[in-house]
Design an enzyme around this catalytic site. Structure first.
Site, PDB file in Angstrom:
ATOM      1  N   HIS A 202       0.836  -1.203   0.000  1.00 30.86           N
ATOM      2  CA  HIS A 202       0.000   0.000   0.000  1.00 30.86           C
ATOM      3  C   HIS A 202       0.873   1.256   0.000  1.00 30.86           C
ATOM      4  O   HIS A 202       1.963   1.270   0.545  1.00 30.86           O
ATOM      5  CB  HIS A 202      -0.918   0.004   1.224  1.00 30.86           C
ATOM      6  N   LEU A 204       0.915   5.896  -0.808  1.00 28.33           N
ATOM      7  CA  LEU A 204       0.394   7.179  -1.298  1.00 28.33           C
ATOM      8  C   LEU A 204       1.533   7.786  -2.101  1.00 28.33           C
ATOM      9  O   LEU A 204       2.661   7.855  -1.614  1.00 28.33           O
ATOM     10  CB  LEU A 204      -0.007   8.080  -0.130  1.00 28.33           C
ATOM     11  N   HIS A 325      -9.840  -3.473  -6.834  1.00 30.40           N
ATOM     12  CA  HIS A 325      -9.263  -4.595  -7.573  1.00 30.40           C
ATOM     13  C   HIS A 325      -9.252  -5.915  -6.783  1.00 30.40           C
ATOM     14  O   HIS A 325      -8.579  -6.864  -7.177  1.00 30.40           O
ATOM     15  CB  HIS A 325      -7.891  -4.255  -8.183  1.00 30.40           C
ATOM     16  N   ASN A 326     -10.010  -5.974  -5.671  1.00 27.01           N
ATOM     17  CA  ASN A 326     -10.219  -7.245  -4.939  1.00 27.01           C
ATOM     18  C   ASN A 326     -11.687  -7.297  -4.562  1.00 27.01           C
ATOM     19  O   ASN A 326     -12.076  -6.779  -3.507  1.00 27.01           O
ATOM     20  CB  ASN A 326      -9.399  -7.275  -3.634  1.00 27.01           C
ATOM     21  N   GLY A 375       1.975   1.405 -10.842  1.00 26.23           N
ATOM     22  CA  GLY A 375       3.232   0.726 -11.152  1.00 26.23           C
ATOM     23  C   GLY A 375       3.911   0.361  -9.846  1.00 26.23           C
ATOM     24  O   GLY A 375       3.365   0.553  -8.764  1.00 26.23           O
ATOM     25  N   MET A 377       7.262   0.832  -7.161  1.00 28.55           N
ATOM     26  CA  MET A 377       7.764   2.054  -6.536  1.00 28.55           C
ATOM     27  C   MET A 377       8.546   2.974  -7.481  1.00 28.55           C
ATOM     28  O   MET A 377       8.412   4.179  -7.414  1.00 28.55           O
ATOM     29  CB  MET A 377       8.639   1.661  -5.350  1.00 28.55           C
ATOM     30  N   HIS A 400      -4.352  -5.188 -12.721  1.00 29.87           N
ATOM     31  CA  HIS A 400      -4.464  -4.287 -11.562  1.00 29.87           C
ATOM     32  C   HIS A 400      -3.132  -3.661 -11.174  1.00 29.87           C
ATOM     33  O   HIS A 400      -3.075  -2.827 -10.282  1.00 29.87           O
ATOM     34  CB  HIS A 400      -5.059  -5.011 -10.364  1.00 29.87           C
ATOM     35  N   GLY A 401      -2.058  -4.096 -11.805  1.00 31.05           N
ATOM     36  CA  GLY A 401      -0.753  -3.535 -11.455  1.00 31.05           C
ATOM     37  C   GLY A 401       0.304  -4.237 -12.272  1.00 31.05           C
ATOM     38  O   GLY A 401       0.010  -4.860 -13.300  1.00 31.05           O
TER      39      GLY A 401
END
Lengths: 477, 135
Positions: A202, A204, A325-326, A375, A377, A400-401
């Protein structure tokens, strides 16, 4: 097992019936030739396992970020008919409604000046990492409203604008949430955590719009070149984790009761039209609604910091979109020419509804919904749009990524958190995290290159590139 | 007796063994603590709970899930579990210290205990199973 895979098109591969015993339909996944080397046998097995579940419609699917998880693979999509199909927490995950939102700002890179100070201010306000509690106290009665009304509760409490709701998948709420199906344990975990980021992957992130691919869609989504945006990635915290835990045993018993053979115990499930299945679906909705409030509060706290530093109003920092996405959702899709109600599980997969679908934000009927793909980090994130191709092929779903390629322990062995932080710093990316270990686990090399993953969904026609965003400041959970 | 990490792309997969089933549960607890609180090595705080049930895998799943619950709501970092199997299930004592972000922040949050691959078997190394932590 890998030798059974059949190439169907340039980016589409089939896992035929018979790859594992009991498959009812073939599996299908989307991947480029160059990413085939990242495909793990465990992930293919998990894709094939989805195809053994009752009521599975057309194909068990996986997106190009497919990797080995538990139950469904990460990147897995399974749609089930309402009459014969099942619902499984293994197709949703512990972090119910883990998702991503993107907020725009009128700022450019040069406006940020000493970004580290602003980033630090946000880091100090938004609780991150293990064992953190929110600065917002939620009363028990308020938790009920959060779980049933979702993001609307946050707006009515002053944590955002009415407009935010229209630019959020399902307007930040899944209907049918029933608080009587949520345990006291889940409530106890949820109350202190609303407005916290959590840990693991997770984050920000401050991002800069580097490239626009479709100017018309970018304009409709409120995005322009060189703009600073904020991306927030988190989910339903302990409340969702506990709901998944509670229902695993309930649904394991239900699978026995309804005589559903399980290829993997984590695929514990119940018929959609059974008391156990309905109870999980309504408890899952409670967690999903909580997650939308969580992301809304985090965005609100971020807006407050940016308001103080740059004299901006909330209206000048609009929500671009919020995706989950879950999740498992009841949706209508065309199956063999007929509009059919299905329960679509997306585990590490994003809804990507195309033009003229239901639940599109204002002015997006001709464009499709915004889709946000974070994406890793140090690599680009993408803003995509949903397409007709997704509606035809993947029940309106996309990746989703980037998808992991290295385990966390492998990633830690390759490089230390401090050295990654330094090397990202040299590239102009500031990283704040509770520990160096978190940074090492989430190292850019631990993931498939996001550019290549997005290229697959774009070329396969299940979503279209709108804009590319590059990270400049990261708060890790 | 022991636990060791196996390769898993998305999550943390542990192979856990114990000379007795009781020890297997305690080792599984220790494997979980090593992920969540790698720097916790002492403890004046004790948490007790009991679980009922006879099915071994389910009991192990509930035991580890209960640890996640208590660690979070009681805000404690844990390092040791003592398990006693009873005719009706198990009773557990967990040992640790109050959670401090500065001291324990390097841990990894475990979201849940997966049922995937969990199967307790008698082997040459004792009672063993795989346990998958969603992180």
């Amino acid at each position: 097992m890998m030798d059974k895979i059949i190439r169907k098109k340039e980016y589409e591969w089939e896992v035929p019936i018979g790859t594992v015993p009991g498959m009812r339909v073939p599996g299908r996944f989307y991947l480029s030739e160059e990413l085939m080397g990242t495909l793990e046998e465990g992930a293919v097995q998990q894709l094939a396992n989805i195809a053994t579940l009752p009521g599975i419609c057309k194909n068990a699917l996986a997106m190009p970020d497919i990797h080995w998880g538990y139950g469904f693979p990460i990147g897995g999509v399974g749609a089930f008919t309402m009459d014969e199909g099942v619902i499984s927490p293994g197709g949703v995950g512990f972090d119910i409604n883990c998702g991503v939102r993107l907020m725009a700002t009128p700022l450019k890179r040069s406006d940020l000046g000493q970004m580290k100070n602003v980033l630090q201010e946000i880091y100090d306000i938004i609780p991150t990492g293990v064992g953190t509690k929110s600065c917002i106290t939620v009363k028990d009665g308020e938790l009920n409203t959060i779980m049933t009304e979702g993001a609307r509760w946050a707006i009515e409490e002053g944590y955002g604008t009415e407009r935010d709701l229209f630019w959020c998948e399902g307007q930040g709420c899944i209907e049918g949430a029933d608080i009587s199906h949520v345990s006291q344990k889940a409530r106890k975990r949820g109350r202190p955590q609303c407005g916290t980021l959590g840990s693991g992957n997770h984050f920000l992130e401050f991002q800069c719009v580097e490239e626009i691919f479709e100017p018309e869609a970018a304009q409709a989504f409120g995005i322009e070149a060189d703009q600073i945006c904020i991306m927030i990635h988190c989910g339903s915290r302990g409340l969702g984790h506990q709901i998944c835990t509670d229902y695993l045993t309930t649904l394991e018993d239900a699978a026995k009761k309804y005589q559903i053979p399980l290829a993997d115990n984590q695929l514990a499930c119940a018929p959609l039209r059974s008391p156990e299945g309905e109870a999980y679906l309504s408890a899952m909705a409670c967690a999903a609604n909580y997650a939308w409030v969580n992301r809304q509060i985090i965005m609100h706290l971020t807006r407050e910091v940016l308001s103080r530093n740059f004299s901006l109003s909330a209206e000048e920092m609009p929500l671009v979109y919020d995706v989950t996405h879950n999740i498992a959702k009841i949706e209508e899709h065309m199956v063999d020419g007929k509009r059919t109600t299905l329960c679509v599980h997306r585990k590490g997969a994003t809804r990507a509804f195309g033009p003229n679908s239901r639940d599109l934000p204002p002015g997006c009927d001709a464009i499709g919904q915004p889709v946000i793909i974070p994406g890793s980090m140090g690599s680009s994130s993408y803003l995509l749009r949903g397409t007709h191709g997704a509606m035809d092929k993947t029940f309106g779903s996309t990746c989703h990524g980037a998808g992991r390629v290295l385990s966390r322990s492998q990633a830690k062995k390759r490089a230390s958190g401090e050295s990654i932080q330094e090397s990202l710093g040299r590239r102009g990316i500031i990283v704040l995290a509770p520990s160096a270990g978190t940074i090492a686990e989430e190292a850019p090399d631990a993931y498939k290159p996001s550019d290549q993953v997005v290229e697959v969904v774009h070329e396969a026609g299940i979503s279209a590139k709108v804009a590319r965003l590059y990270p400049i400041g990261v708060i890790k959970g | 007796m022991s636990f060791s990490e196996r390769e898993h792309t998305a999550d943390v997969l542990m192979h856990v063994c114990g000379a007795t089933k009781q020890e297997l549960y305690e080792e599984a607890g220790r494997a979980l603590f090593s992920v969540m609180f790698p720097l916790c090595t002492r403890g004046e705080v004790m948490i007790q709970f009991t679980l009922s049930g006879k099915e071994e895998e389910r009991l192990l799943h509930e035991f580890l899930s209960e640890i996640l619950f208590y660690a979070e709501v009681e805000c404690v970092a844990l390092y040791r579990a003592k398990v006693t199997l009873t005719p009706s299930g198990l009773s557990a004592e967990l040992f640790g210290e109050p959670y401090q972000r500065e001291r324990h922040g390097s841990g990894t949050e475990v979201k849940g205990i997966s049922l995937s691959g969990m199967e307790i078997k008698r082997t040459d190394d004792g009672w063993c199973t795989l346990v998958l932590f969603d992180v």
